[in-house]
Design a protein around this motif. Structure first.
Motif, PDB file in Angstrom:
ATOM      1  N   VAL A   2       5.811  -0.888   4.590  1.00  0.00           N
ATOM      2  CA  VAL A   2       6.438   0.308   3.829  1.00  0.00           C
ATOM      3  C   VAL A   2       7.245   0.943   4.785  1.00  0.00           C
ATOM      4  O   VAL A   2       8.214   1.524   4.284  1.00  0.00           O
ATOM      5  CB  VAL A   2       5.024   1.148   3.708  1.00  0.00           C
ATOM      6  CG1 VAL A   2       5.455   2.327   2.957  1.00  0.00           C
ATOM      7  CG2 VAL A   2       4.006   0.108   2.782  1.00  0.00           C
ATOM      8  N   PHE A  47      -4.652  -1.531   9.784  1.00  0.00           N
ATOM      9  CA  PHE A  47      -3.626  -1.258   8.511  1.00  0.00           C
ATOM     10  C   PHE A  47      -2.358  -1.760   8.936  1.00  0.00           C
ATOM     11  O   PHE A  47      -1.294  -1.272   8.234  1.00  0.00           O
ATOM     12  CB  PHE A  47      -3.818   0.344   8.380  1.00  0.00           C
ATOM     13  CG  PHE A  47      -5.120   0.732   7.590  1.00  0.00           C
ATOM     14  CD1 PHE A  47      -5.804  -0.058   6.933  1.00  0.00           C
ATOM     15  CD2 PHE A  47      -5.481   2.098   7.603  1.00  0.00           C
ATOM     16  CE1 PHE A  47      -7.000   0.232   6.301  1.00  0.00           C
ATOM     17  CE2 PHE A  47      -6.639   2.249   7.139  1.00  0.00           C
ATOM     18  CZ  PHE A  47      -7.450   1.725   6.461  1.00  0.00           C
ATOM     19  N   ASN A  48      -2.086  -2.050  10.281  1.00  0.00           N
ATOM     20  CA  ASN A  48      -0.949  -2.621  10.549  1.00  0.00           C
ATOM     21  C   ASN A  48       0.212  -1.659  10.826  1.00  0.00           C
ATOM     22  O   ASN A  48       1.412  -1.929  10.073  1.00  0.00           O
ATOM     23  CB  ASN A  48      -0.444  -3.887   9.625  1.00  0.00           C
ATOM     24  CG  ASN A  48      -0.501  -5.169  10.142  1.00  0.00           C
ATOM     25  OD1 ASN A  48      -0.205  -5.419  11.285  1.00  0.00           O
ATOM     26  ND2 ASN A  48      -0.535  -6.272   9.119  1.00  0.00           N
ATOM     27  N   ILE A  49       0.055  -0.593  11.206  1.00  0.00           N
ATOM     28  CA  ILE A  49       0.848   0.356  11.305  1.00  0.00           C
ATOM     29  C   ILE A  49       1.794  -0.027  12.415  1.00  0.00           C
ATOM     30  O   ILE A  49       1.431  -0.627  13.438  1.00  0.00           O
ATOM     31  CB  ILE A  49       0.438   1.881  11.398  1.00  0.00           C
ATOM     32  CG1 ILE A  49      -0.133   2.235  12.822  1.00  0.00           C
ATOM     33  CG2 ILE A  49      -0.833   2.304  10.415  1.00  0.00           C
ATOM     34  CD1 ILE A  49      -0.415   3.634  13.090  1.00  0.00           C
ATOM     35  N   GLU A  64       2.483   4.503  -1.675  1.00  0.00           N
ATOM     36  CA  GLU A  64       2.264   5.565  -3.096  1.00  0.00           C
ATOM     37  C   GLU A  64       3.153   5.168  -4.216  1.00  0.00           C
ATOM     38  O   GLU A  64       4.291   4.600  -3.803  1.00  0.00           O
ATOM     39  CB  GLU A  64       2.175   6.629  -2.916  1.00  0.00           C
ATOM     40  CG  GLU A  64       1.361   7.261  -1.852  1.00  0.00           C
ATOM     41  CD  GLU A  64       2.261   7.427  -0.328  1.00  0.00           C
ATOM     42  OE1 GLU A  64       3.033   6.474  -0.156  1.00  0.00           O
ATOM     43  OE2 GLU A  64       2.376   8.317   0.204  1.00  0.00           O
ATOM     44  N   GLY A  85       0.722  -1.440  -0.030  1.00  0.00           N
ATOM     45  CA  GLY A  85       0.044  -0.004  -0.067  1.00  0.00           C
ATOM     46  C   GLY A  85       0.650   1.151   0.044  1.00  0.00           C
ATOM     47  O   GLY A  85       0.112   2.426   0.362  1.00  0.00           O
ATOM     48  N   ILE A 103      -3.042  -3.708   2.718  1.00  0.00           N
ATOM     49  CA  ILE A 103      -2.460  -2.519   3.395  1.00  0.00           C
ATOM     50  C   ILE A 103      -1.716  -3.091   4.742  1.00  0.00           C
ATOM     51  O   ILE A 103      -2.248  -3.532   5.576  1.00  0.00           O
ATOM     52  CB  ILE A 103      -3.402  -1.302   3.880  1.00  0.00           C
ATOM     53  CG1 ILE A 103      -4.164  -1.095   2.467  1.00  0.00           C
ATOM     54  CG2 ILE A 103      -2.880  -0.314   4.445  1.00  0.00           C
ATOM     55  CD1 ILE A 103      -5.214   0.080   2.666  1.00  0.00           C
ATOM     56  N   ASP A 104      -0.266  -2.896   4.765  1.00  0.00           N
ATOM     57  CA  ASP A 104       0.285  -3.076   5.943  1.00  0.00           C
ATOM     58  C   ASP A 104       1.544  -1.907   5.988  1.00  0.00           C
ATOM     59  O   ASP A 104       2.605  -2.223   5.513  1.00  0.00           O
ATOM     60  CB  ASP A 104       1.075  -4.438   5.582  1.00  0.00           C
ATOM     61  CG  ASP A 104       1.945  -5.031   6.808  1.00  0.00           C
ATOM     62  OD1 ASP A 104       2.128  -4.150   7.650  1.00  0.00           O
ATOM     63  OD2 ASP A 104       2.050  -6.108   6.737  1.00  0.00           O
ATOM     64  N   LEU A 105       1.080  -1.024   6.732  1.00  0.00           N
ATOM     65  CA  LEU A 105       1.912   0.050   6.673  1.00  0.00           C
ATOM     66  C   LEU A 105       3.301  -0.013   7.357  1.00  0.00           C
ATOM     67  O   LEU A 105       4.259   0.606   7.084  1.00  0.00           O
ATOM     68  CB  LEU A 105       1.232   1.362   7.329  1.00  0.00           C
ATOM     69  CG  LEU A 105       0.196   1.897   6.392  1.00  0.00           C
ATOM     70  CD1 LEU A 105      -0.736   2.870   7.042  1.00  0.00           C
ATOM     71  CD2 LEU A 105       0.444   2.089   4.956  1.00  0.00           C
ATOM     72  N   VAL A 120       2.045   6.599   7.260  1.00  0.00           N
ATOM     73  CA  VAL A 120       1.633   6.008   8.381  1.00  0.00           C
ATOM     74  C   VAL A 120       0.674   6.821   9.141  1.00  0.00           C
ATOM     75  O   VAL A 120      -0.197   6.242   9.882  1.00  0.00           O
ATOM     76  CB  VAL A 120       2.943   5.395   9.203  1.00  0.00           C
ATOM     77  CG1 VAL A 120       2.631   5.096  10.731  1.00  0.00           C
ATOM     78  CG2 VAL A 120       3.724   4.499   8.359  1.00  0.00           C
TER      79      VAL A 120
END
Lengths: 259, 150
Positions: A83, B20-22, A25, A23, A78-80, B79
């Motif tokens: 990222v 969202f697994n932040i 950009e 996820g 989505i796994d921020l 994030v």
């Protein structure tokens, strides 16, 4: 030297793949790939990233051929956390030397980072929806209903996701279950406002992130990515609407206009 | 009443942050961003009586705080922004648009549907403007720095 260039390219591609799958950009993925290649002193690097694939080509002064890699991205979640980790890794690479092998090892660790447990995620889906219902001004009964409904919807959708289904089916099923359970909760006189229950329960499916990223991509000039992402967002939105809409339409048709 | 709104937008964002697994250490910060964004939305909605304006202002605030937090805590902006804008996302607008289609009320479909699209566009545009301005500021800073060096 030639194999080394290939290794660097693999490293950059792997980093890009992890980011895009989780996820990030488009421009961030392109930046990261270029930053990694520059860190290993490859002077000419061009990357073209769309939400469905990564294309990199590199060229250096020491030999005559150009290397190019293509990576197809099929699933996106989505796994921020990942990222953020890859982003930190590429920044660290710019300031301190890390060998390509070490880099691959670090990326592999990042790729295998554990997510929050399914149970915790299901409960937080419930919490998110319940407090969203509070924001909408729902009554206590509605809040309790949306808490349980979205836990159930989250579990159902992640089950369907594991069956190798596509976005449309997942969200349509999510919408259907939401509407069915909401109608059920009204009928057993637990819920009061069906619209508030449904709105807060579908929030965990709504493609807000996809829409936002799409517009960001469009305005920053990545027209292809913008189109791909807005297509994704529209598919999700239509799927939710089809799911919820079908159930409610049947309900109206069979039992008359009480909602 | 306002305190209840603050707490519940905070907790809603906590939920979405976990979905969202932040990263663990960013959850509270991201939720703070979400809560502040929602408060900005509520106050500006009372003032302007326009969903589009209020959502854009809320998203602006979310983006500004996220950019600042990203620099302070050395995290990716995404994030903070992605969980932060979730309370502002027009889920209700989407639902009522769909309901209008089912009830074959195409006037309402057009009015609510276009408002929903404008809200989504407003949120995205607000985030984009803030991130472009931030980039420009940092670019200007490095260029000025370079000139001084020579």
């Amino acid at each position: 030297m030639r194999t080394k260039k290939k290794n660097i390219l693999t490293l950059a591609l792997y980093a890009g793949e992890i980011m895009l799958k989780n996820g990030a950009e488009t421009y961030r993925v392109e930046d990261t790939i270029i930053r990694i290649c520059k860190a290993y002193h490859i002077p000419y690097v061009e990357s073209f990233v769309t939400p469905t694939g990564i294309f990199i080509s590199v060229d250096s002064n020491d030999d005559t051929e150009t290397n190019a890699f293509i990576k197809r991205i099929k699933t996106r979640t989505i796994d921020l956390n990942k990222v953020s980790q890859v982003n930190n890794f590429s920044r660290k690479l710019a300031t301190s030397y890390i060998s390509v092998e070490e880099g691959m090892e670090i990326l592999r660790n990042i790729d295998n980072l554990p997510k929050y447990s399914k149970l915790l995620k299901a409960i937080s889906a419930g919490i998110a929806s319940a407090f969203f219902a509070v924001l909408l001004g729902a009554t206590y009964n509605d809040i309790i209903c949306s808490f349980f409904i979205s836990i159930f919807v989250y579990i159902a959708v992640s089950f369907v996701e594991n069956l190798d289904s596509n976005l449309f089916i997942q969200n349509a099923i999510g919408g259907t279950i939401t509407a069915l359970l909401a109608i059920l909760s009204i009928n057993i006189h637990l819920g009061i406002n069906i619209d508030k229950i449904i709105i807060s329960s579908i929030m965990i499916l709504v493609p807000g992130v996809a829409i936002t990223n799409a517009v960001r991509d469009y305005i920053s000039g990545d027209l292809l990515s913008g189109t791909a992402r807005s297509g994704e967002a529209i598919i999700i939105a239509v799927a939710i609407a089809v799911g919820v809409g079908t159930v409610m339409n049947f309900w109206l048709y069979i039992f008359g206009g009480i909602l | 009443m306002m305190f209840l709104q603050y707490i519940s937008s905070f907790l809603a964002t906590v939920g979405f942050s976990i979905l969202f697994n932040i990263p663990k250490k960013a959850i509270v910060k991201a939720s703070f961003v979400g809560a502040i964004g929602w408060m900005a939305f509520i106050y500006s909605n009372q003032y302007f009586h326009s969903l589009v304006a209020a959502s854009s202002i809320g998203a602006c605030i979310v983006a500004i705080i996220s950019e600042i937090f990203a620099r302070i805590f050395k995290e990716t902006v995404t994030v903070f922004i992605i969980p932060g804008i979730i309370p502002l996302v027009p889920g209700a607008g989407m639902y009522y648009t769909m309901l209008a289609v089912i009830e074959k009320d195409f006037n309402r479909f057009a009015s609510i549907g276009s408002e929903t699209i404008f809200v989504a566009g407003g949120i995205a545009a607000a985030i984009l403007i803030i991130s472009s301005i931030t980039r420009m500021i940092f670019k200007a800073k490095t260029q000025l720095f370079k000139k001084k060096k020579h």
